[in-house]
Design an enzyme around this catalytic site. Structure first.
Site, PDB file in Angstrom:
ATOM      1  CG  ASP A 176      -2.140  19.875   3.960  1.00  0.00           C
ATOM      2  OD1 ASP A 176      -1.340  20.758   3.632  1.00  0.00           O
ATOM      3  OD2 ASP A 176      -1.798  18.712   4.208  1.00  0.00           O
ATOM      4  CG  HIS A 251       2.140  20.477   2.589  1.00  0.00           C
ATOM      5  ND1 HIS A 251       1.165  20.019   3.458  1.00  0.00           N
ATOM      6  CD2 HIS A 251       3.296  19.881   2.980  1.00  0.00           C
ATOM      7  CE1 HIS A 251       1.704  19.191   4.328  1.00  0.00           C
ATOM      8  NE2 HIS A 251       3.001  19.088   4.064  1.00  0.00           N
ATOM      9  CB  SER A 596       3.789  16.196   5.152  1.00  0.00           C
ATOM     10  OG  SER A 596       3.734  17.205   6.116  1.00  0.00           O
TER      11      SER A 596
END
Length: 815
Positions: A176, A251, A596
């Site tokens: 990620d 994220h 996600s």
């Protein structure tokens, strides 16, 4: 070019390259065009599948579901041998300085990534010993109350010793955008039981280049970053992307905390507290492999390097909230490319892989996760909604959504539109309806009133944020604000009630300027969540099947997505450096949506299953999650999916397996499924070899294994689902179940199917001892050709209370 290739072949025999050859190669490079990144695979087995045969190097191959022993001298010496071959090939072909090797891949695939000209790539493609040359392609991010919603605190964590032991010693690797290590969700002191050394993980920890402190603390057990391809492509900006595992986006921190964040961390945002957050497996360790970046996403060659390293280091679970924009154009088959081949190697090494399905919904064939060895996760809306409402002066109540306090109870306020309180000619430079700039609005007219702003395309594009609207309203002394959605995308419309009421009650002169504001309203409380029994529902954005097997979007005989998990409006950690979401800049938590967010839910729950059943294969874990999932919502009705209506407004329709796979995850049931549909490396190869359109030579290029055709048809792959994309007359598929319970159990097998296709199972019942396996068959027969898929289900109900179900999808054809 043929002359240059002949020179290279001669050099292999002579062990050197003469000057004429080097001159030819140099001229080829001199006339080449702009360099790009290529992933090259080579002849010769990678570490994971090398069974011997090279002089001086003994076998390093692992059995299916067995981890690589990276401490072995056999492994390290053979790995060095492969890397030397990569370097020798490049050195003999090209002048030094005319190319740059970025990575050597040794563990899961044998190959390398290099920055080359297209002419150099073509020369490599024609060179002996080279299997494939693929131009790199980009990937993107596929962007907490859910533990309670999923029943973890009451039904799951107690079985593993409580939340402070849930996920003990399981390592989850995150490919990620990095991690913000100072967040309380990742603090090692947050638990009453200190973290000791891990018994088997061998990953390393980079230091923060600014503070010189390690990114690791016991909870975070590994932290590395991969950006060679991004740098070579000129996309990397160290000022915002950070040449370290630091999350410059938000994220990566968000996904890591969903799966494995500490339990009971207070969620504070915009000055309010929204309860406490926890990961699915709060005691699991976090291993960070940063390969995604804020502005451009990432490159497959960096991601492949990250996966290769994670498996080498000994992770148990991989969480991938990343995927391509579409099926890779560099290979004809969706299942065969360097990325999916690397993940196949990871699964062979016993690593469970969860990948986000993609955010291209609600349209069909929008999945970006295709292969049977990957657990593809769709996104659901859970039962929590944050809803306030606007009550107009005419008595009408308009439903809204937002995290905001109410205006003062039992009192109405005048409403003023941003366009009507503009100062001078400021609107020439700014869009006043966005309410992003308080200095362009008249504070005297706004103060004490409700400010009406427009939710324009700028919010979608990221140049405007709700956070800025709130700051504007606060700066101007507004009693509150309301965002009115403009026609910026399908499914979004003006609310005519509000607009009509405001226009009718607002007095204007002949030039349209406001003489008096007479519209009134009050805002209800939006800080308290409302729990809905209609949950779960498939989120509008969640990618849908059918699964595709090639770039021409032909349907595959494999159902995807595999499973549904919460992915809409998920609270989780955020990086204070994160600028990916304008509304959460500088915040420690964010409430965001995407598949996600769904994938790390499954990764964390898989860690809990792995903790209880450490010897289970990735396929067994996947089966346990899928076969125990539910296709009913909390009110006992069939799952629904958000969809667009003919007028482009959002509506709800009955969901199908193309929306949710096997159903919504049920963690408690997954811990004790009774039966599993197991599969290993040979089964995955059988699926590839029997899929029409895949060349056996191409399969061998990526797997280093010759084809076997014992499976006969890809629908016979032992998946916890059945998919037949081209059913002509009658077809029988087989499945093999294994009893993973501690006692013998008798199962009755039933089936149902929509009328256009008949379904029959055999035998109707079977008894399995503990640990025993047995096959059953499912026969599908076309009754009528409807031109659309038919859906059904096979259910195995045990005498001791276990129950597993697998979805069935089939498309009847005339021939």
């Amino acid at each position: 070019w043929s002359l240059s290739s002949d020179c290279f072949r001669d050099s292999l025999i002579l062990g050197k390259m003469d000057m004429l050859c080097k001159v030819l190669v140099f001229f080829a490079i001199f006339y080449s065009v702009t360099a790009e990144i290529y992933i090259v695979t080579m002849e010769g087995d990678p570490i994971i599948s090398y069974k011997g045969g090279v002089n001086g190097f003994e076998a390093t191959a692992v059995e299916s579901d067995e981890k690589i022993d990276t401490t072995s001298e056999l492994v390290t010496s053979y790995g060095r041998h492969l890397e030397r071959k990569h370097d020798m090939l490049l050195g003999m072909l090209f002048e030094e300085g005319s190319y740059k090797k970025l990575y050597s891949y040794k563990h899961l695939i044998n190959g390398f990534a290099a920055h080359l000209s297209p002419d150099q790539a073509e020369m490599l493609r024609r060179s002996p010993g080279v299997k494939s040359v693929s131009r790199d392609w980009k990937v993107r991010k596929l962007t907490t109350h859910t533990p309670q919603f999923l029943g973890l605190p009451t039904d799951v964590w107690p079985t593993g010793g409580g939340y402070d032991r849930a996920g003990e010693d399981i390592v989850i690797g995150f490919i990620d955008s990095g991690i913000f290590p100072h967040h309380p969700s990742f603090a090692s002191h947050h638990t009453s039981v200190p973290y000791g050394p891990h018994p088997s993980y061998k990953g390393k920890c980079e230091d923060d280049p600014r503070t010189k402190l390690s990114f690791c603390n016991g909870k975070i057990i590994g932290a590395q970053h991969f950006a060679e391809a991004a740098k070579a492509a000129g996309a990397f900006n160290p000022d915002v992307d950070f040449a370290s595992p630091m999350d410059g986006d938000g994220h990566g921190s968000h996904t890591a905390a969903i799966a494995a964040g500490n339990n009971g961390v207070p969620v504070r945002m915009h000055g309010y507290e929204f309860g406490k957050a926890s990961g699915m497996a709060p005691r699991a360790r976090i291993a960070v492999y940063k390969a995604l970046y804020r502005l451009f996403g990432g490159f497959v060659s960096d991601v492949v390097a990250a996966v290769d390293q994670a498996v080498h280091d000994g992770v148990d679970i991989l969480s991938l909230s990343v995927g391509p924009n579409s099926p890779p154009t560099t290979t004809k088959i969706t299942f065969l490319n360097p990325f999916d081949a690397t993940l196949l190697g990871a699964v062979k090494a016993g690593v469970f892989v969860a990948q986000a399905a993609g955010n291209g919904g609600p349209f069909p064939k929008t999945l970006v996760s295709y292969s049977p060895w990957i657990t593809t996760v769709a996104a659901a809306i859970d039962d929590r909604r944050y809803k306030n409402h606007l009550t107009l002066g005419n008595g009408k109540m308009l439903a809204g959504i937002g995290l905001s306090p109410s205006t003062r109870p039992h009192r109405s306020y005048k409403m003023v539109s941003a366009n009507d309180v503009l100062l001078g000619s400021s609107g020439v430079r700014y869009n006043p309806s966005d309410c992003q700039k308080p200095e362009v609005l008249n504070k005297k007219l706004v103060e004490g009133n409700i400010l009406l702003c427009g939710y324009s395309f700028n919010f979608v594009a990221g140049s405007a944020s709700i956070k800025k609207v709130a700051e504007t309203a606060r700066h101007l002394g507004a009693a509150g604000f309301v965002l009115v959605v403009e026609n910026v995308s399908p499914g979004t419309k003006f609310d005519p009630d509000l607009i009509d009421y405001y226009n009718v009650t607002t007095s204007r002169d002949w030039m349209g300027r406001v003489k008096s504001f007479n519209a009134e309203g009050s805002i209800g409380d939006g800080l308290e969540p409302i729990l809905h029994k209609s949950a779960p529902e498939v989120a509008l954005f969640s990618a849908r099947g059918p699964n595709t097997k090639d770039f021409s979007f032909q349907d595959a005989d494999l159902l995807k997505p595999d499973i549904l998990a919460p992915g809409s409006l998920i609270w989780s950690a955020w990086s204070q450096n994160g600028t990916d979401e304008a509304n959460y800049v500088g915040e420690g938590f964010a409430l965001i949506s995407g598949t996600s967010m769904a994938a790390p839910h499954i990764a964390g729950i898989a860690a809990l299953v792995k903790q209880k059943h450490p010897q289970w294969s990735p396929a067994a874990i996947k089966s346990a999650l899928m076969t125990t999932s539910t296709v009913m919502d909390r009110a006992g009705r069939p799952l629904q999916a958000q969809q667009y209506s003919e007028t482009e407004t959002m509506t709800l329709v009955k969901a199908t397996p193309f929306d949710y796979g096997s159903g919504h995850v049920n963690p408690s049931a997954a811990l004790d499924p009774g039966l599993v549909f197991d599969a290993g490396y040979e089964d995955y190869l059988g699926f590839l070899c029997t899929t029409p359109g895949i060349n056996a030579h191409e399969i061998r290029n990526f797997t280093n294994t010759p084809c076997n055709y014992k499976m006969r048809h890809p629908s016979n792959f032992n998946s916890p689902s059945i998919a037949i994309s081209h059913l002509v007359r009658t077809q029988t598929v087989t499945r093999r179940v294994t009893n993973v319970a501690e006692e013998e159990e008798t199962y009755t097998i039933t089936s149902r199917m929509e009328p256009s296709i008949a379904i029959e199972v055999s035998p109707p019942a079977m008894t399995l001892r503990a640990g025993a396996s047995r096959e059953f068959s499912v026969t599908l027969t076309v009754r009528s050709v409807s031109g659309v898929y038919s859906f059904g289900e096979v259910t195995l109900k045990g005498s001791r209370g276990h129950k597993v179900s697998l979805p069935v999808v089939a498309l009847g054809q005339k021939r």
